[in-house]
Design a protein around this motif. Structure first.
Motif, PDB file in Angstrom:
ATOM      1  N   CYS A  42     -26.883 -15.678 -25.237  1.00 33.44           N
ATOM      2  CA  CYS A  42     -28.469 -15.905 -24.303  1.00 33.44           C
ATOM      3  C   CYS A  42     -28.490 -14.401 -23.803  1.00 33.44           C
ATOM      4  O   CYS A  42     -27.413 -13.916 -22.810  1.00 33.44           O
ATOM      5  CB  CYS A  42     -28.362 -17.137 -23.318  1.00 33.44           C
ATOM      6  N   VAL A  43     -29.893 -14.093 -23.606  1.00 31.38           N
ATOM      7  CA  VAL A  43     -30.439 -13.333 -23.079  1.00 31.38           C
ATOM      8  C   VAL A  43     -31.389 -12.931 -21.767  1.00 31.38           C
ATOM      9  O   VAL A  43     -32.112 -14.170 -22.338  1.00 31.38           O
ATOM     10  CB  VAL A  43     -30.613 -11.500 -23.654  1.00 31.38           C
ATOM     11  N   ARG A  44     -31.416 -12.538 -20.755  1.00 32.43           N
ATOM     12  CA  ARG A  44     -32.888 -12.138 -20.011  1.00 32.43           C
ATOM     13  C   ARG A  44     -33.863 -12.301 -21.070  1.00 32.43           C
ATOM     14  O   ARG A  44     -33.658 -11.501 -21.689  1.00 32.43           O
ATOM     15  CB  ARG A  44     -32.593 -11.370 -19.250  1.00 32.43           C
ATOM     16  N   LYS A  45     -35.157 -13.176 -20.362  1.00 34.75           N
ATOM     17  CA  LYS A  45     -36.372 -12.896 -21.330  1.00 34.75           C
ATOM     18  C   LYS A  45     -37.335 -11.207 -20.679  1.00 34.75           C
ATOM     19  O   LYS A  45     -37.239 -11.248 -19.814  1.00 34.75           O
ATOM     20  CB  LYS A  45     -37.451 -13.902 -21.208  1.00 34.75           C
ATOM     21  N   ALA A  46     -37.558 -10.603 -21.720  1.00 36.77           N
ATOM     22  CA  ALA A  46     -38.134  -9.393 -20.922  1.00 36.77           C
ATOM     23  C   ALA A  46     -39.173 -10.110 -20.697  1.00 36.77           C
ATOM     24  O   ALA A  46     -40.143 -10.999 -21.102  1.00 36.77           O
ATOM     25  CB  ALA A  46     -38.496  -9.098 -22.402  1.00 36.77           C
ATOM     26  N   GLY A  55     -40.270 -17.222 -12.130  1.00 41.88           N
ATOM     27  CA  GLY A  55     -39.505 -16.811 -11.172  1.00 41.88           C
ATOM     28  C   GLY A  55     -39.675 -15.322 -10.427  1.00 41.88           C
ATOM     29  O   GLY A  55     -41.001 -15.508 -10.580  1.00 41.88           O
ATOM     30  N   TYR A  56     -39.200 -14.517 -11.641  1.00 38.95           N
ATOM     31  CA  TYR A  56     -40.014 -12.896 -11.596  1.00 38.95           C
ATOM     32  C   TYR A  56     -39.406 -11.883 -12.114  1.00 38.95           C
ATOM     33  O   TYR A  56     -38.194 -11.842 -12.747  1.00 38.95           O
ATOM     34  CB  TYR A  56     -39.619 -12.613  -9.808  1.00 38.95           C
ATOM     35  N   CYS A  57     -40.546 -10.995 -12.194  1.00 35.53           N
ATOM     36  CA  CYS A  57     -40.096  -9.829 -13.331  1.00 35.53           C
ATOM     37  C   CYS A  57     -39.606  -9.114 -13.556  1.00 35.53           C
ATOM     38  O   CYS A  57     -39.782  -8.952 -11.931  1.00 35.53           O
ATOM     39  CB  CYS A  57     -41.497  -9.766 -14.401  1.00 35.53           C
ATOM     40  N   VAL A  58     -38.305  -8.463 -13.528  1.00 36.34           N
ATOM     41  CA  VAL A  58     -37.146  -7.378 -12.108  1.00 36.34           C
ATOM     42  C   VAL A  58     -36.998  -6.263 -13.260  1.00 36.34           C
ATOM     43  O   VAL A  58     -36.157  -7.155 -14.651  1.00 36.34           O
ATOM     44  CB  VAL A  58     -36.653  -7.808 -11.470  1.00 36.34           C
ATOM     45  N   LEU A  59     -37.790  -5.111 -13.278  1.00 43.62           N
ATOM     46  CA  LEU A  59     -37.249  -4.102 -13.750  1.00 43.62           C
ATOM     47  C   LEU A  59     -37.722  -4.979 -15.106  1.00 43.62           C
ATOM     48  O   LEU A  59     -36.527  -3.926 -16.293  1.00 43.62           O
ATOM     49  CB  LEU A  59     -35.636  -3.264 -13.654  1.00 43.62           C
ATOM     50  N   GLY A  60     -38.898  -5.341 -16.215  1.00 42.15           N
ATOM     51  CA  GLY A  60     -39.067  -5.497 -17.545  1.00 42.15           C
ATOM     52  C   GLY A  60     -37.377  -7.089 -17.852  1.00 42.15           C
ATOM     53  O   GLY A  60     -37.763  -7.345 -19.081  1.00 42.15           O
ATOM     54  N   ALA A  61     -37.442  -7.848 -16.908  1.00 46.07           N
ATOM     55  CA  ALA A  61     -36.358  -8.823 -17.092  1.00 46.07           C
ATOM     56  C   ALA A  61     -36.552 -10.086 -16.581  1.00 46.07           C
ATOM     57  O   ALA A  61     -36.657  -9.459 -14.788  1.00 46.07           O
ATOM     58  CB  ALA A  61     -34.959  -8.406 -17.309  1.00 46.07           C
ATOM     59  N   CYS A  62     -36.851 -11.260 -16.727  1.00 45.51           N
ATOM     60  CA  CYS A  62     -36.662 -12.416 -15.553  1.00 45.51           C
ATOM     61  C   CYS A  62     -35.438 -12.738 -15.122  1.00 45.51           C
ATOM     62  O   CYS A  62     -34.898 -12.649 -15.500  1.00 45.51           O
ATOM     63  CB  CYS A  62     -37.573 -13.837 -16.453  1.00 45.51           C
ATOM     64  N   GLU A  63     -35.744 -12.910 -13.500  1.00 49.27           N
ATOM     65  CA  GLU A  63     -34.947 -13.149 -13.567  1.00 49.27           C
ATOM     66  C   GLU A  63     -35.395 -14.412 -11.638  1.00 49.27           C
ATOM     67  O   GLU A  63     -36.997 -14.581 -11.739  1.00 49.27           O
ATOM     68  CB  GLU A  63     -34.239 -12.178 -12.249  1.00 49.27           C
TER      69      GLU A  63
END
Length: 72
Positions: A42-46, A55-63
């Protein structure tokens, strides 16, 4: 020692270190993550904006939480 000892987005590997959760499909991954089938983990969604995430888009990744700024 077990998955319970790791953050929710990680799993306990055989070397007793928290690593990306193994997966075969996106449904195997936590919120805001997708399965990188080539790596089997598993990796963070772009993302481009908060609307792309749960949630939030932080520096191009979902957090799950917003980023924050601080001085070094």
């Amino acid at each position: 020692m077990t998955d319970a000892d790791c953050p929710a987005t990680l799993a306990c590997a055989s070397d007793h270190r928290c690593r990306a959760k193994p997966c075969a499909a996106d449904v195997d991954c936590p919120t805001n993550q997708a399965c990188d089938v080539s790596g089997g983990a598993c990796v963070r969604k772009a993302c481009a904006s908060d609307a792309d995430c749960e949630g939030y888009c932080v520096l191009g990744a979902c957090e799950e939480k917003p980023g924050y700024c601080f001085l070094y």
